[in-house]
Design a protein around this motif. Sequence first.
Motif, PDB file in Angstrom:
ATOM      1  N   THR A 153       5.650  -7.429  -4.453  1.00 51.18           N
ATOM      2  CA  THR A 153       4.430  -6.552  -5.344  1.00 51.18           C
ATOM      3  C   THR A 153       4.306  -7.206  -6.625  1.00 51.18           C
ATOM      4  O   THR A 153       5.328  -7.709  -7.112  1.00 51.18           O
TER       5      THR A 153
ATOM      6  N   LYS B  49       3.201  -6.083 -10.233  1.00 49.11           N
ATOM      7  CA  LYS B  49       2.981  -5.046 -11.269  1.00 49.11           C
ATOM      8  C   LYS B  49       1.536  -4.782 -11.389  1.00 49.11           C
ATOM      9  O   LYS B  49       0.748  -5.605 -11.559  1.00 49.11           O
ATOM     10  N   ASP B  50       1.442  -3.416 -11.134  1.00 46.04           N
ATOM     11  CA  ASP B  50       0.113  -2.879 -11.305  1.00 46.04           C
ATOM     12  C   ASP B  50      -0.764  -3.127 -10.096  1.00 46.04           C
ATOM     13  O   ASP B  50      -2.208  -2.919 -10.197  1.00 46.04           O
ATOM     14  N   MET B  51      -0.560  -3.725  -9.068  1.00 43.40           N
ATOM     15  CA  MET B  51      -1.359  -4.071  -8.010  1.00 43.40           C
ATOM     16  C   MET B  51      -0.710  -3.646  -6.810  1.00 43.40           C
ATOM     17  O   MET B  51      -1.009  -4.340  -5.664  1.00 43.40           O
TER      18      MET B  51
ATOM     19  N   GLU C 238      -0.792   4.040  -6.578  1.00 46.97           N
ATOM     20  CA  GLU C 238       0.264   5.095  -6.987  1.00 46.97           C
ATOM     21  C   GLU C 238       0.977   5.619  -5.771  1.00 46.97           C
ATOM     22  O   GLU C 238       0.352   6.235  -4.766  1.00 46.97           O
TER      23      GLU C 238
ATOM     24  N   GLN D 164       6.858  -0.652  -3.521  1.00 50.30           N
ATOM     25  CA  GLN D 164       7.043  -1.686  -4.152  1.00 50.30           C
ATOM     26  C   GLN D 164       7.985  -2.691  -3.404  1.00 50.30           C
ATOM     27  O   GLN D 164       8.941  -1.918  -2.748  1.00 50.30           O
TER      28      GLN D 164
ATOM     29  N   TYR E 299      -2.497  -3.286  -1.774  1.00 50.96           N
ATOM     30  CA  TYR E 299      -1.321  -4.316  -2.147  1.00 50.96           C
ATOM     31  C   TYR E 299      -1.565  -5.726  -2.740  1.00 50.96           C
ATOM     32  O   TYR E 299      -1.578  -6.458  -1.398  1.00 50.96           O
TER      33      TYR E 299
ATOM     34  N   ASN F 154      -8.087   1.463  -5.452  1.00 50.40           N
ATOM     35  CA  ASN F 154      -7.166   0.749  -6.591  1.00 50.40           C
ATOM     36  C   ASN F 154      -7.626  -0.789  -6.424  1.00 50.40           C
ATOM     37  O   ASN F 154      -7.088  -1.745  -7.072  1.00 50.40           O
TER      38      ASN F 154
ATOM     39  N   ALA G 135      -8.822  -2.534  -9.525  1.00 47.36           N
ATOM     40  CA  ALA G 135      -7.633  -2.770 -10.372  1.00 47.36           C
ATOM     41  C   ALA G 135      -7.144  -4.148 -10.256  1.00 47.36           C
ATOM     42  O   ALA G 135      -6.622  -5.114 -10.865  1.00 47.36           O
ATOM     43  N   ILE G 136      -6.994  -4.420  -8.819  1.00 47.39           N
ATOM     44  CA  ILE G 136      -6.291  -5.812  -8.529  1.00 47.39           C
ATOM     45  C   ILE G 136      -7.393  -6.803  -8.878  1.00 47.39           C
ATOM     46  O   ILE G 136      -7.023  -7.858  -9.725  1.00 47.39           O
TER      47      ILE G 136
ATOM     48  N   ALA H  10      -7.234  -7.352 -12.874  1.00 46.83           N
ATOM     49  CA  ALA H  10      -6.277  -7.649 -13.328  1.00 46.83           C
ATOM     50  C   ALA H  10      -6.246  -8.786 -14.366  1.00 46.83           C
ATOM     51  O   ALA H  10      -6.743  -9.943 -13.922  1.00 46.83           O
TER      52      ALA H  10
END
Length: 147
Positions: free
Chosen positions: A67, A69-71, A74, A78, A97, A121, A124-125, A128
């Motif tokens: 994984t 980070k931050d992708m 929550e 991982q 993911y 999310n 966010a990916i 990023a």
Amino acid sequence: MKFHKILIAASLVLASTLSISAAEYEVHMLNKGADGKTMVFEPHFLQIAVGDTVKFIPTDKGHNAETIKDMFPEGGNQFKGKINEEFSVTFDVPGAYGYKCAPHFAMAMVGLIVVGEDPANLDAIVNARGPAKVKDAFAELAAMVGQ
């Protein structure tokens, strides 16, 4: 005694139902994909259900899957496989993911697994920070969600 046998039978039916409903997918780590692109995961996009498992297979040597980070959502899993290691991950938390091959990340060897129907999310990916090649790859992958 009769109740005990009924309980055992019900447990077996439930266990077989759960194992039938979960699916297992394979992602191969390749130096060259079917489309001629180099350093790829095949398939590089999966949309799966909660509880499904993905097996990462180093078909060609020198790759891993982990994984980014931050992708990942929550509370999501991982994962980080070793170079040349076959391993499996069961996804129990819905979301998107983003993952990579660490040695070939700069070459945009990345993939996306979407668990469930509506990955909260995903933006966010797509937004990023990272190399332009990687950002372009994730934008292309995100466009596949829901297709």
